[in-house]
Scaffold this motif. Sequence first.
Motif, PDB file in Angstrom:
ATOM      1  N   THR A  47      -5.369   6.239  -0.726  1.00 22.71           N
ATOM      2  CA  THR A  47      -6.607   6.174   0.059  1.00 22.71           C
ATOM      3  C   THR A  47      -6.305   6.520   1.505  1.00 22.71           C
ATOM      4  O   THR A  47      -5.322   6.060   2.077  1.00 22.71           O
ATOM      5  CB  THR A  47      -7.259   4.784  -0.010  1.00 22.71           C
ATOM      6  OG1 THR A  47      -6.324   3.815   0.428  1.00 22.71           O
ATOM      7  CG2 THR A  47      -7.732   4.460  -1.411  1.00 22.71           C
ATOM      8  N   ARG A 105      -6.814   4.644  -6.813  1.00 17.03           N
ATOM      9  CA  ARG A 105      -8.042   5.401  -6.577  1.00 17.03           C
ATOM     10  C   ARG A 105      -7.764   6.424  -5.494  1.00 17.03           C
ATOM     11  O   ARG A 105      -7.095   6.122  -4.515  1.00 17.03           O
ATOM     12  CB  ARG A 105      -9.167   4.470  -6.116  1.00 17.03           C
ATOM     13  CG  ARG A 105      -9.640   3.541  -7.188  1.00 17.03           C
ATOM     14  CD  ARG A 105     -10.569   2.561  -6.587  1.00 17.03           C
ATOM     15  NE  ARG A 105      -9.738   1.598  -5.864  1.00 17.03           N
ATOM     16  CZ  ARG A 105     -10.137   0.411  -5.469  1.00 17.03           C
ATOM     17  NH1 ARG A 105     -11.355   0.046  -5.663  1.00 17.03           N
ATOM     18  NH2 ARG A 105      -9.327  -0.403  -4.856  1.00 17.03           N
ATOM     19  N   ARG A 106      -8.234   7.599  -5.645  1.00 10.44           N
ATOM     20  CA  ARG A 106      -8.026   8.641  -4.644  1.00 10.44           C
ATOM     21  C   ARG A 106      -9.342   8.887  -3.907  1.00 10.44           C
ATOM     22  O   ARG A 106     -10.401   8.910  -4.494  1.00 10.44           O
ATOM     23  CB  ARG A 106      -7.541   9.937  -5.278  1.00 10.44           C
ATOM     24  CG  ARG A 106      -6.187   9.763  -5.912  1.00 10.44           C
ATOM     25  CD  ARG A 106      -5.654  11.075  -6.407  1.00 10.44           C
ATOM     26  NE  ARG A 106      -4.457  10.839  -7.188  1.00 10.44           N
ATOM     27  CZ  ARG A 106      -3.231  10.826  -6.701  1.00 10.44           C
ATOM     28  NH1 ARG A 106      -3.044  11.027  -5.429  1.00 10.44           N
ATOM     29  NH2 ARG A 106      -2.189  10.624  -7.482  1.00 10.44           N
ATOM     30  N   SER A 107      -9.187   9.078  -2.582  1.00 17.51           N
ATOM     31  CA  SER A 107     -10.408   9.361  -1.813  1.00 17.51           C
ATOM     32  C   SER A 107     -10.326  10.746  -1.205  1.00 17.51           C
ATOM     33  O   SER A 107      -9.305  11.371  -1.198  1.00 17.51           O
ATOM     34  CB  SER A 107     -10.599   8.324  -0.721  1.00 17.51           C
ATOM     35  OG  SER A 107      -9.506   8.271   0.132  1.00 17.51           O
ATOM     36  N   SER A 109      -0.660   3.813  -2.739  1.00 21.54           N
ATOM     37  CA  SER A 109      -2.100   4.032  -2.621  1.00 21.54           C
ATOM     38  C   SER A 109      -2.358   5.300  -1.811  1.00 21.54           C
ATOM     39  O   SER A 109      -1.801   5.488  -0.736  1.00 21.54           O
ATOM     40  CB  SER A 109      -2.760   2.838  -1.941  1.00 21.54           C
ATOM     41  OG  SER A 109      -4.111   3.114  -1.685  1.00 21.54           O
ATOM     42  N   LYS A 121     -11.675  -1.493   2.437  1.00 23.70           N
ATOM     43  CA  LYS A 121     -11.966  -2.149   1.160  1.00 23.70           C
ATOM     44  C   LYS A 121     -10.687  -2.708   0.544  1.00 23.70           C
ATOM     45  O   LYS A 121     -10.682  -3.824   0.014  1.00 23.70           O
ATOM     46  CB  LYS A 121     -12.625  -1.173   0.181  1.00 23.70           C
ATOM     47  CG  LYS A 121     -14.064  -0.875   0.473  1.00 23.70           C
ATOM     48  CD  LYS A 121     -14.604   0.148  -0.521  1.00 23.70           C
ATOM     49  CE  LYS A 121     -15.995   0.601  -0.156  1.00 23.70           C
ATOM     50  NZ  LYS A 121     -16.485   1.650  -1.081  1.00 23.70           N
ATOM     51  N   GLU A 122      -9.606  -1.933   0.589  1.00 22.11           N
ATOM     52  CA  GLU A 122      -8.325  -2.417   0.066  1.00 22.11           C
ATOM     53  C   GLU A 122      -7.862  -3.651   0.828  1.00 22.11           C
ATOM     54  O   GLU A 122      -7.405  -4.624   0.227  1.00 22.11           O
ATOM     55  CB  GLU A 122      -7.244  -1.334   0.159  1.00 22.11           C
ATOM     56  CG  GLU A 122      -7.366  -0.241  -0.851  1.00 22.11           C
ATOM     57  CD  GLU A 122      -6.288   0.822  -0.704  1.00 22.11           C
ATOM     58  OE1 GLU A 122      -6.070   1.551  -1.689  1.00 22.11           O
ATOM     59  OE2 GLU A 122      -5.680   0.948   0.377  1.00 22.11           O
ATOM     60  N   ALA A 182      -9.379   7.438   3.634  1.00 21.78           N
ATOM     61  CA  ALA A 182     -10.625   7.201   4.356  1.00 21.78           C
ATOM     62  C   ALA A 182     -10.634   5.769   4.884  1.00 21.78           C
ATOM     63  O   ALA A 182     -10.234   4.829   4.185  1.00 21.78           O
ATOM     64  CB  ALA A 182     -11.819   7.435   3.439  1.00 21.78           C
ATOM     65  N   ASP A 240     -12.258   3.149   2.696  1.00 15.75           N
ATOM     66  CA  ASP A 240     -11.479   2.802   1.501  1.00 15.75           C
ATOM     67  C   ASP A 240     -10.282   1.911   1.851  1.00 15.75           C
ATOM     68  O   ASP A 240      -9.962   0.984   1.110  1.00 15.75           O
ATOM     69  CB  ASP A 240     -11.002   4.067   0.786  1.00 15.75           C
ATOM     70  CG  ASP A 240     -12.160   4.844   0.181  1.00 15.75           C
ATOM     71  OD1 ASP A 240     -13.172   4.219  -0.183  1.00 15.75           O
ATOM     72  OD2 ASP A 240     -12.045   6.085   0.088  1.00 15.75           O
ATOM     73  N   LYS A 291       0.832  -1.211   0.000  1.00 14.54           N
ATOM     74  CA  LYS A 291       0.000   0.000   0.000  1.00 14.54           C
ATOM     75  C   LYS A 291       0.861   1.253   0.000  1.00 14.54           C
ATOM     76  O   LYS A 291       0.656   2.152  -0.811  1.00 14.54           O
ATOM     77  CB  LYS A 291      -0.932   0.004   1.208  1.00 14.54           C
ATOM     78  CG  LYS A 291      -1.773   1.268   1.301  1.00 14.54           C
ATOM     79  CD  LYS A 291      -2.762   1.191   2.435  1.00 14.54           C
ATOM     80  CE  LYS A 291      -3.568   2.449   2.582  1.00 14.54           C
ATOM     81  NZ  LYS A 291      -4.148   2.976   1.371  1.00 14.54           N
ATOM     82  N   THR A 306      -6.373  -4.444  -6.439  1.00 13.63           N
ATOM     83  CA  THR A 306      -6.413  -3.879  -5.091  1.00 13.63           C
ATOM     84  C   THR A 306      -6.000  -2.416  -5.044  1.00 13.63           C
ATOM     85  O   THR A 306      -6.741  -1.575  -4.538  1.00 13.63           O
ATOM     86  CB  THR A 306      -5.532  -4.701  -4.139  1.00 13.63           C
ATOM     87  OG1 THR A 306      -5.971  -6.057  -4.152  1.00 13.63           O
ATOM     88  CG2 THR A 306      -5.610  -4.165  -2.719  1.00 13.63           C
TER      89      THR A 306
END
Length: 131
Positions: A63, A129-131, A61, A71-72, A65, A68, A55, A125
């Motif tokens: 993310t 993606r950005r949160s 990554s 989820k990962e 949040a 999120d 990660k 995975t």
Amino acid sequence: MFNKTIVNYVIFGILTTVVNISVFSLFVKIFNIDYMFSSTLAWIISVLFAFITNKVYVFNSQTVAYVDILKELINFSFFRILSLGVDLVIMYLLIDIFNTDEIFAKVIANVVVVIMNYVSSKYFTFRNRRS
């Protein structure tokens, strides 16, 4: 020119493999615990190590949040469970059917698993993606 993601994955993949094989060896050789159970314990510890390093250092990554990240982790764990199944099948075949050494079997299984895990992490995975 080297792809930074692949280089980092190889570095942390090697470290994860070292964690996996070290924990496995400790349980099998020192504590004389069944190789299947030892492999499962080694898997749990190495998956947690791999999630954090993949990660942060491999796939960067972004993310932040909680939902999120969860989820990962679930997605990462799902694919790692699949690779655990492959790991155990390879070990069973090499140890019980072909009568090879446990450590040799673990190394061979890890080569296959590392390739599977890279593909699942990169494409499923940690897709940036950005949160």
